[in-house]
Write an enzyme that holds these catalytic residues in place. Structure first.
Site, PDB file in Angstrom:
ATOM      1  N   PRO A 120      48.862 -10.035 -36.798  1.00 54.27           N
ATOM      2  CA  PRO A 120      48.138  -9.975 -35.525  1.00 54.27           C
ATOM      3  C   PRO A 120      48.876  -9.333 -34.351  1.00 54.27           C
ATOM      4  CG  PRO A 120      48.979 -12.173 -35.873  1.00 54.27           C
ATOM      5  CD  PRO A 120      49.301 -11.397 -37.119  1.00 54.27           C
ATOM      6  N   CYS A 121      49.061  -8.026 -34.441  1.00 56.50           N
ATOM      7  CA  CYS A 121      49.703  -7.312 -33.341  1.00 56.50           C
ATOM      8  C   CYS A 121      48.848  -7.350 -32.078  1.00 56.50           C
ATOM      9  CB  CYS A 121      50.026  -5.880 -33.749  1.00 56.50           C
ATOM     10  SG  CYS A 121      48.641  -4.945 -34.391  1.00 56.50           S
ATOM     11  N   HIS A 122      47.544  -7.615 -32.221  1.00 56.94           N
ATOM     12  CA  HIS A 122      46.671  -7.704 -31.044  1.00 56.94           C
ATOM     13  C   HIS A 122      47.013  -8.906 -30.171  1.00 56.94           C
ATOM     14  CE1 HIS A 122      44.685 -10.148 -34.158  1.00 56.94           C
ATOM     15  NE2 HIS A 122      44.211 -10.883 -33.162  1.00 56.94           N
TER      16      HIS A 122
END
Length: 155
Positions: A120-122
């Site tokens: 989850p780089c977001h």
């Protein structure tokens, strides 16, 4: 290597797998033909992504293998520790990997993440709480964070 294209609320996603592991999940903005595949792993990955978008899944359980430098892999592993519905700053991730001076390098590694959504780089935001940098576009980052119920002011 096998791949498939799935539709999602944030656009088409290209899922790739090789040798028993998901190797990439990337946004596709240009028209692309879907590969005809009946790969069980890609079917499971697609099912988990659909469950995520339906609000039924908060944690993915897939074999993953991302190609990158050792530093990038450390960053990507740290990203997986950010809980659903929460965010962390680039500095938080730098500290988590034991190098608080590597904030810019963390940002670059974050941008190279080949396993969007699942890694989850977001969930990484600026230290000031603002949305910054996202390879899939800030509108997607905002959508994903709102979907997860991250309570942030996106201004």
């Amino acid at each position: 290597m096998v791949f498939c294209i799935i539709d999602s609320p944030v656009g088409k996603l290209r899922l790739s797998a090789d040798d028993g592991a998901v190797t990439s999940i990337l946004f596709v903005d240009e028209p692309v033909k879907n590969a005809a595949t009946d790969d069980a792993l890609l079917t499971e990955a697609a099912d988990q992504l659909h469950a995520y978008f339906e609000g039924k899944l908060r944690r993915f359980d897939l074999p993953l293998r991302a190609e990158g430098t050792e530093f990038q892999k450390k960053v990507w592993q740290a990203l997986r520790t950010i809980p659903y519905g929460q965010t962390a700053s680039y500095l938080d991730i730098a500290k988590a990997i034991g190098n608080q001076k590597a904030v810019r390098a963390v940002g670059l590694a974050n941008g190279k993440n080949p396993l969007t959504i699942v890694v989850p780089c977001h969930r990484v935001i600026g230290a000031n709480g603002k949305l910054v940098g996202y390879g899939g576009g800030l509108w997607r980052k905002e959508w994903l964070l709102r979907h997860e119920g991250a309570l942030l002011s996106f201004s």
